[in-house]
Motif scaffolding. Structure first.
Motif, short mmCIF file in Angstrom:
data_model
loop_
_atom_site.label_atom_id
_atom_site.label_comp_id
_atom_site.label_asym_id
_atom_site.label_seq_id
_atom_site.Cartn_x
_atom_site.Cartn_y
_atom_site.Cartn_z
N HIS A 194 -2.40 13.09 -2.86
CA HIS A 194 -3.75 12.73 -2.39
C HIS A 194 -3.59 11.49 -1.51
CE1 HIS A 194 -4.97 15.66 -5.27
NE2 HIS A 194 -4.65 14.93 -6.31
N LEU A 195 -3.22 11.73 -0.26
CA LEU A 195 -2.73 10.63 0.57
C LEU A 195 -3.85 9.67 1.00
CD1 LEU A 195 0.14 9.89 1.40
CD2 LEU A 195 -0.33 10.89 3.62
N PHE A 196 -3.54 8.43 0.94
CA PHE A 196 -4.41 7.32 1.36
C PHE A 196 -5.71 7.26 0.54
CE2 PHE A 196 -2.34 8.64 5.56
CZ PHE A 196 -1.21 7.86 5.32
N PHE B 175 4.82 14.77 4.77
CA PHE B 175 4.28 13.45 5.15
C PHE B 175 3.74 12.78 3.90
CE2 PHE B 175 0.79 10.81 7.13
CZ PHE B 175 1.63 9.95 7.82
N THR B 176 4.52 11.85 3.36
CA THR B 176 4.14 11.13 2.14
C THR B 176 5.06 9.93 2.02
OG1 THR B 176 3.88 11.31 -0.28
CG2 THR B 176 5.67 12.58 0.69
N PHE B 177 4.92 9.14 0.96
CA PHE B 177 5.89 8.08 0.74
C PHE B 177 7.15 8.69 0.12
CE2 PHE B 177 7.41 4.30 -1.76
CZ PHE B 177 7.79 3.57 -0.67
N VAL B 178 8.29 8.09 0.42
CA VAL B 178 9.58 8.68 0.03
C VAL B 178 9.68 8.91 -1.48
CG1 VAL B 178 10.78 6.44 -0.13
CG2 VAL B 178 12.08 8.51 0.46
N GLU C 37 3.50 -4.48 -10.06
CA GLU C 37 4.01 -3.10 -10.10
C GLU C 37 3.25 -2.42 -11.23
OE1 GLU C 37 6.07 -1.65 -8.10
OE2 GLU C 37 7.35 -3.19 -7.22
N GLY C 38 3.32 -1.11 -11.30
CA GLY C 38 2.66 -0.42 -12.41
C GLY C 38 2.27 0.98 -12.02
N GLY C 39 2.21 1.85 -13.00
CA GLY C 39 1.79 3.22 -12.75
C GLY C 39 1.18 3.81 -14.00
N SER D 68 5.69 2.06 -12.78
CA SER D 68 5.31 2.33 -11.39
C SER D 68 4.84 3.78 -11.29
CB SER D 68 6.50 2.13 -10.44
OG SER D 68 7.48 3.12 -10.69
N CYS D 69 4.32 4.13 -10.12
CA CYS D 69 3.97 5.54 -9.93
C CYS D 69 5.25 6.37 -9.82
CB CYS D 69 3.11 5.71 -8.68
SG CYS D 69 2.62 7.42 -8.41
N THR D 70 6.30 5.78 -9.26
CA THR D 70 7.56 6.52 -9.13
C THR D 70 8.07 6.93 -10.50
OG1 THR D 70 8.05 5.17 -7.20
CG2 THR D 70 9.88 6.41 -8.14
N THR D 71 8.05 5.99 -11.45
CA THR D 71 8.53 6.34 -12.80
C THR D 71 7.53 7.27 -13.50
OG1 THR D 71 7.65 4.25 -13.68
CG2 THR D 71 9.97 4.29 -13.05
N PHE E 125 -0.17 1.17 -9.20
CA PHE E 125 -0.88 -0.11 -9.17
C PHE E 125 -0.10 -1.16 -8.38
CE2 PHE E 125 -1.95 2.10 -13.19
CZ PHE E 125 -3.25 2.46 -12.84
N HIS E 126 0.61 -0.67 -7.37
CA HIS E 126 1.30 -1.54 -6.41
C HIS E 126 0.24 -2.33 -5.62
CE1 HIS E 126 3.20 -2.34 -2.46
NE2 HIS E 126 4.32 -2.46 -3.17
N PRO E 127 0.58 -3.52 -5.11
CA PRO E 127 -0.43 -4.33 -4.41
C PRO E 127 -1.10 -3.69 -3.20
CG PRO E 127 1.49 -5.64 -4.95
CD PRO E 127 1.84 -4.24 -5.31
N ARG E 128 -0.53 -2.62 -2.64
CA ARG E 128 -1.22 -1.94 -1.54
C ARG E 128 -2.38 -1.07 -2.04
NH1 ARG E 128 0.87 -0.65 3.67
NH2 ARG E 128 -1.18 0.24 4.01
N LYS E 129 -2.45 -0.86 -3.37
CA LYS E 129 -3.47 0.06 -3.89
C LYS E 129 -4.78 -0.67 -4.18
CE LYS E 129 -0.01 2.80 -3.70
NZ LYS E 129 0.29 3.34 -2.40
N SER E 130 -5.84 0.09 -4.53
CA SER E 130 -7.16 -0.54 -4.68
C SER E 130 -7.20 -1.52 -5.83
CB SER E 130 -8.24 0.54 -4.85
OG SER E 130 -8.50 1.13 -3.61
N ALA F 6 -1.10 10.95 -7.28
CA ALA F 6 -2.38 10.28 -7.00
C ALA F 6 -2.15 8.78 -6.85
CB ALA F 6 -3.37 10.58 -8.11
N ALA F 7 -0.93 8.42 -6.36
CA ALA F 7 -0.57 7.00 -6.23
C ALA F 7 -1.66 6.20 -5.53
CB ALA F 7 0.74 6.87 -5.46
N CYS F 8 -2.22 6.79 -4.46
CA CYS F 8 -3.17 6.05 -3.61
C CYS F 8 -4.62 6.29 -4.02
CB CYS F 8 -3.06 6.55 -2.16
SG CYS F 8 -1.41 6.73 -1.54
N ALA F 9 -4.83 7.12 -5.05
CA ALA F 9 -6.14 7.78 -5.11
C ALA F 9 -7.03 7.39 -6.28
CB ALA F 9 -5.94 9.29 -5.07
C1 LIG Z 1 2.02 8.72 -2.03
C2 LIG Z 1 2.81 7.75 -2.86
N1 LIG Z 1 3.58 8.20 -3.86
C3 LIG Z 1 4.29 7.36 -4.64
C4 LIG Z 1 4.27 6.01 -4.44
C5 LIG Z 1 5.10 5.12 -5.29
O1 LIG Z 1 4.32 4.23 -6.05
P1 LIG Z 1 5.00 2.98 -6.75
O2 LIG Z 1 5.27 1.96 -5.71
O3 LIG Z 1 3.98 2.53 -7.76
O4 LIG Z 1 6.24 3.47 -7.41
C6 LIG Z 1 3.49 5.48 -3.41
C7 LIG Z 1 3.45 4.04 -3.15
O5 LIG Z 1 3.03 3.54 -2.15
C8 LIG Z 1 2.74 6.38 -2.59
O6 LIG Z 1 1.98 5.93 -1.58
#
Ligand SMILES: Cc1ncc(COP(=O)(O)O)c(C=O)c1O
Length: 391
Positions: free
Chosen positions: A127-129, A79-82, A187-189, A54-57, A177-182, A153-156
């Motif tokens: 790099h939000l959204f 202001f970002t994802f947790v 899951e995946g990063g 994932s991007c988190t890992t 590479f979560h399903p919300r991404k392009s 660069a999760a979203c980018a």
């Molecule tokens: C800005 C940002 N950082 C990190 C993440 C985490 O990504 P992942 O779900 O692949 O762990 C996200 C996921 O939406 C995100 O938007």
């Protein structure tokens, strides 16, 4: 009509691609993951790309590989994802929140230097959204104070800053590479880096600390189990995801092109709606459009008070409810992480410590955007927006 906020672009190509690893029996971090890494590496222009779960890992490993540890401070936008801040917490390091610029939703360049202390070790810009943040100031501050830069660069994917792809400008950058991404692998990063040492460390860390991967062993580089000198993790991507990723990368140019066309149609259709600020793209930036996030702004936001913000927030939420009843899904952009329970309590933070992030949490409005969205579906969304605010 029912319009989702997003929808992955899958067809028979993905179904076919999954058969190969199933037939070969190689289902974890093998040739397909290698092919996916190479496709992303080439697209982004990075020297190295290493897939993770994932991007988190990916963020976790990039921070470890960059030498961040207990007691260090890392500057992150509020202001970002947790997950951005969580990755810092995993290391026993401390996220130092700074406010954002309300027009781009990205870290406010002017807030970076005042946040630097003798304990600061890194900046973690987001790099939000899909819109890159203003990297010049980030890189200058990093050079001045000898800080590492790990880009979230999760979203980018597909986002560029002065011709450079998101995630390739600092010491390392991380994609999702979560399903919300392009593009998505479920899951995946991935960690992108131009630093061979960081790439090598990520490679070892994601694989339990093994000095040699199974694939390298299989390719004839030895039969015996490798040495383990490092406390590693199991953050390996599966080859099923790698196979999906290879096909998704072939589609990426078409996905980005369609999303840009849809974004430009939204810009035109919504231009006269005074209460909605569409995404702002400064010169020299190419938006990757993970999502199309507007600011609900029926009146100027200067001198905002709690009462006014709460009134506008209720108006935005009513609009979201009405749209939902009429078949149009919307979402708030993301959250003000400093105001979430864990961070608020641990660091004694107050919502108004970062007023722009707090306002963005209350007033952002993400509209549906996905590559297979038809022109008719988009017109339906725009009509619903106009109808519900009487524009
Ligand atoms: C800005 C940002 N950082 C990190 C993440 C985490 O990504 P992942 O779900 O692949 O762990 C996200 C996921 O939406 C995100 O938007």
């Amino acid at each position: 009509m029912k319009i989702p906020i997003t929808k992955p672009y899958f067809d028979d190509a993905e179904k076919q691609a999954l058969i190969e690893p199933l037939n070969s029996g190689w289902v974890v971090q093998g040739p397909k993951v290698k092919g996916f890494e190479e496709a992303v590496r080439r697209f982004s222009g990075a020297a190295h790309a290493r897939a993770t779960t994932s991007c988190t890992t990916a963020l976790h490993l990039a921070l470890v590989a960059a030498g961040i540890g207990p007691g260090d401070e890392v500057i992150v936008p509020a202001f970002t994802f947790v997950a951005t801040a969580n990755a810092v917490e995993y290391l026993g390091a401390k996220p130092i929140f700074v406010d954002i610029d309300l027009s781009t939703f990205n870290i406010a360049p002017s807030q970076i230097e005042p946040a630097v202390t003798p304990r600061t070790k890194a900046i973690l810009p987001v790099h939000l959204f899909g819109l890159c943040c203003e990297m010049k100031t980030v890189l200058e501050a990093a050079a001045k104070y000898h800080l590492r830069v790990i880009e979230d660069a999760a979203c980018a994917i597909g986002g560029f800053y002065q011709g450079m792809h998101a995630g390739t400008m600092g010491d390392a950058g991380c994609l999702s590479f979560h399903p919300r991404k392009s593009i998505t692998t479920g899951e995946g990063g991935m960690v992108l880096t131009n630093d061979a040492d960081i790439a090598r460390r990520v490679e070892i860390l994601r694989d339990h600390g093994a000095e040699m991967s199974d694939l390298a062993r299989h390719e004839g580089k030895g039969l015996l189990l490798p040495e383990y000198n490092t406390l590693g993790y199991n953050y390996r991507m599966t080859d099923l995801q790698g196979a999906l990723g290879c096909v998704q990368m072939e589609k990426l140019p078409a996905i980005l092109e369609r999303k840009r066309i849809l974004a430009s149609r939204y810009n035109d259709a919504l231009a006269h709606l005074k209460w909605l600020q569409p995404p702002v793209i400064p010169d020299g930036y190419d938006h990757g459009y993970q999502s199309y996030v507007c600011l609900f702004q029926p009146e100027p936001l200067s001198d905002m008070t709690s009462e006014r913000l709460s009134k506008l927030h209720n108006q935005r939420n009513n609009l979201m409810d009405k749209l939902n009843q009429q078949g149009v899904s919307t979402r708030q952009g993301t959250h003000a992480v400093h105001a979430l329970g864990y961070y608020r309590k641990k660091y004694n933070l107050k919502p108004w410590d970062f007023p722009h992030s707090w306002a963005a949490e209350h007033l952002t409005l993400a509209l549906p955007l996905y590559p297979l969205m038809t022109d008719q579906e988009q017109t339906f969304v725009c009509d619903a927006l106009r109808r519900n605010v009487g524009a």
